[in-house]
Scaffold this motif. Structure first.
Motif, mmCIF file in Angstrom:
data_model
loop_
_atom_site.group_PDB
_atom_site.id
_atom_site.type_symbol
_atom_site.label_atom_id
_atom_site.label_comp_id
_atom_site.label_asym_id
_atom_site.label_seq_id
_atom_site.Cartn_x
_atom_site.Cartn_y
_atom_site.Cartn_z
ATOM 1 N N ARG A 171 0.635 -1.203 0.236
ATOM 2 C CA ARG A 171 0.012 -0.126 0.101
ATOM 3 C C ARG A 171 0.908 1.299 0.049
ATOM 4 O O ARG A 171 1.007 1.938 0.870
ATOM 5 C CB ARG A 171 -0.907 -0.125 1.074
ATOM 6 C CG ARG A 171 -1.853 -1.226 1.203
ATOM 7 C CD ARG A 171 -2.494 -1.265 2.276
ATOM 8 N NE ARG A 171 -3.349 -0.393 2.958
ATOM 9 C CZ ARG A 171 -4.101 -0.423 4.168
ATOM 10 N NH1 ARG A 171 -4.056 -1.509 4.709
ATOM 11 N NH2 ARG A 171 -4.701 0.810 4.579
ATOM 12 N N HIS A 172 1.620 1.431 -1.009
ATOM 13 C CA HIS A 172 2.709 2.633 -1.307
ATOM 14 C C HIS A 172 2.066 3.957 -1.027
ATOM 15 O O HIS A 172 3.017 4.766 -0.427
ATOM 16 C CB HIS A 172 3.480 2.253 -2.365
ATOM 17 C CG HIS A 172 4.274 0.724 -2.275
ATOM 18 N ND1 HIS A 172 4.598 0.329 -3.599
ATOM 19 C CD2 HIS A 172 4.600 0.082 -1.452
ATOM 20 C CE1 HIS A 172 5.026 -0.964 -3.428
ATOM 21 N NE2 HIS A 172 5.072 -1.239 -1.965
ATOM 22 N N ASP A 173 1.117 4.022 -2.028
ATOM 23 C CA ASP A 173 0.611 5.416 -1.754
ATOM 24 C C ASP A 173 0.038 5.986 -0.442
ATOM 25 O O ASP A 173 0.527 7.132 -0.020
ATOM 26 C CB ASP A 173 -0.699 5.417 -2.557
ATOM 27 C CG ASP A 173 -0.269 5.322 -4.156
ATOM 28 O OD1 ASP A 173 0.997 5.491 -4.544
ATOM 29 O OD2 ASP A 173 -1.025 5.125 -5.181
ATOM 30 N N HIS A 174 -0.348 4.995 0.304
ATOM 31 C CA HIS A 174 -0.812 5.528 1.716
ATOM 32 C C HIS A 174 0.371 5.657 2.528
ATOM 33 O O HIS A 174 0.588 6.406 3.276
ATOM 34 C CB HIS A 174 -1.818 4.120 2.494
ATOM 35 C CG HIS A 174 -2.340 4.704 3.470
ATOM 36 N ND1 HIS A 174 -3.285 3.661 4.122
ATOM 37 C CD2 HIS A 174 -2.656 5.772 4.314
ATOM 38 C CE1 HIS A 174 -3.561 4.280 5.419
ATOM 39 N NE2 HIS A 174 -3.270 5.457 5.593
ATOM 40 N N ALA A 175 1.224 4.622 2.330
ATOM 41 C CA ALA A 175 2.636 5.079 3.154
ATOM 42 C C ALA A 175 3.359 6.178 2.684
ATOM 43 O O ALA A 175 3.918 6.962 3.729
ATOM 44 C CB ALA A 175 3.579 3.566 2.699
ATOM 45 N N HIS A 176 3.209 6.470 1.291
ATOM 46 C CA HIS A 176 3.783 7.777 1.130
ATOM 47 C C HIS A 176 3.371 8.994 1.840
ATOM 48 O O HIS A 176 3.822 10.007 2.043
ATOM 49 C CB HIS A 176 3.759 7.826 -0.434
ATOM 50 C CG HIS A 176 4.514 9.092 -0.908
ATOM 51 N ND1 HIS A 176 4.238 9.917 -1.953
ATOM 52 C CD2 HIS A 176 5.717 9.797 -0.600
ATOM 53 C CE1 HIS A 176 5.014 10.815 -2.162
ATOM 54 N NE2 HIS A 176 5.782 10.788 -1.433
#
Length: 447
Positions: free
Chosen positions: A201-206
């Motif tokens: 969930r890279h967008d959320h982590a970013h």
């Protein structure tokens, strides 16, 4: 460092405040429980140790559950368990029921003692990780002090509904208030960005990294963690932490966490009234117990300034030496029956100050930062399992040791243990001050 990072770390650390409150609050209830339930030394040891025994499975499984369901959800479960334990302990109708609810509280404490260090280490910038990680320890000592103050206030309030038969119930049930506050505040903290990356969930982590760092640094941190996790895409089964790749650092973490309890710190916090009753200085033993909490808090605050300046290893070596000397001094005072002055109280204050500045400050930071991203949840969980196993042994055996072996021998034993810890730290503890989590693993790879 952004205020946002401080705030979310502080909320996670409230689990530590409840950890401190629930473990220390029992100290003020021991005389009443002994009378109310007609308990001997072994039974007293069990009701005190019940929370520590509950911590063992709580700590052991928390990391794996956090890996599967997320750090935030499991912290919410912890808050619910705290509420159940507080209410149940307050209304317990039998000794067995009290032990059961103390055990449930221990499950929550064990989970919190694993989850908060993991969460804080994963949201903290490397240069501030020591101080933010110490927010867990600061919360613990505030919880201990709050428990001592609460006990003293309830005992001396003089309200008509308080009697010698029920005062202990209100002492134990008081934890329900901070437990509910903890649950509410957790609703507003984000999930760990490193856990989100593990779930792709890279967008959320970013987005979360963007609230912790400036934009350029947030992107760099995201890419660094992505590369580290991508290097080993396979999931981790718990037993893999004992594979040759991880075995040494895991056992260092477990032993380190266990010997932090073998310092004897919790024989003071759990049994302070029992110890002070054996001296001849007079005054309220509950008030003297409050003073130990004050000393603990003051020197934990001082440790905030020390941990990222002096470093972890020097603090540990110094603390072990000072604590060993203090335990020997206390044992000698009991051996010579020199108890009609404030030397015992003074030596215990110095001992607590030394622990708060060193082992208390470093423990929760170190056990979460020496493990790589892949094993951090399971390995930290296993290390805290070792801590609580040692805690249960110490808290259960202390009143029996005090009764059967006598105070001098008991304190001498803990003095020797503290001196032996110097050798372990000198050989196996590396300095992790200012080192990124992704680089710490390589420091232990050559062992």
């Amino acid at each position: 460092m952004k205020k946002y990072t401080i705030l979310i770390s502080a909320v996670a650390a409230i689990g530590g405040l409840l950890f401190g409150f629930d473990t220390a609050v029992i100290a003020g209830t021991i005389p009443a429980l002994r009378t109310y339930f007609s308990l001997d030394d072994n039974a007293i040891g069990l009701v005190v140790a019940a929370a520590s025994i509950g911590c063992i499975p709580g700590a052991l499984f928390a990391g794996n559950l956090a890996n599967r369901y997320g750090r935030k959800l499991m912290m919410l479960v912890t808050a619910v368990l705290y509420v159940v334990a507080a209410i149940g302990s307050g209304i317990a109708g039998s000794y067995e029921a009290l032990v059961l609810y103390r055990f449930i509280g221990g499950l929550a404490i064990g989970m919190a003692s694993t989850l908060a260090p993991i969460y804080i280490s994963e949201v903290a910038p490397a240069e501030y990780r020591g101080r933010l990680g110490m927010s867990q320890q600061l919360a613990i000592v505030m919880g201990i002090l709050l428990a001592f103050i609460s006990n003293y206030f309830i005992d001396s309030a003089g309200w008509s509904f308080l009697t010698p038969e029920n005062t202990w119930r209100y002492m134990l049930a008081a934890a329900v208030i901070p437990s509910v506050i903890f649950f509410i505040l957790l609703m507003f903290v984000p999930e760990s960005p490193r856990w989100l990356i593990q779930r792709e969930r890279h967008d959320h982590a970013h987005l979360i990294f963007g609230k912790i760092y400036e934009e350029v640094k947030a992107k760099e941190e995201l890419e660094t963690v992505q590369m580290d996790i991508a290097a080993d895409k396979q999931g981790l089964r718990f037993m893999e932490i004992f594979s040759p790749k991880y075995r040494k650092v895991v056992w260092i973490g477990v032993i380190f966490a266990a010997i932090a309890q073998l310092t004897g710190i919790n024989i003071i916090f759990y049994y302070a009234p029992l110890i002070f009753e054996k001296t001849h200085v007079g005054g309220s033993v509950l008030f003297q117990t409050v003073l130990t909490g004050v000393v603990n808090l003051i020197f934990t605050i001082i440790a905030f300034w020390l941990i990222d300046r002096i470093g972890r290893k020097k603090l540990l070596l110094t603390g072990s030496a000072v604590m060993g000397i203090c335990m020997v001094v206390v044992g000698t005072l009991f051996y010579t029956d020199n108890l009609d002055n404030y030397w015992v109280l003074g030596a215990i204050f110095v001992y607590i100050a030394a622990f708060a500045c060193t082992w208390g400050a470093v423990l929760w930071v170190y056990v979460a930062e020496i493990f790589s991203n892949k094993i951090r949840g399971s390995a930290t969980s296993f290390a805290i399992f070792g801590n609580w196993t040692a805690n249960a042994i110490v808290s259960w055996t202390f009143p029996v040791m005090l009764s059967e072996m006598g105070a001098p021998v008991t304190f001498f034993i803990y003095g020797v243990i503290n001196f032996l810890m110097i050798a372990f730290v000198a050989k196996y503890v590396f300095e992790t001050k200012g080192v990124s989590l992704e680089k710490v693993e390589s420091m232990y790879a050559g062992l």
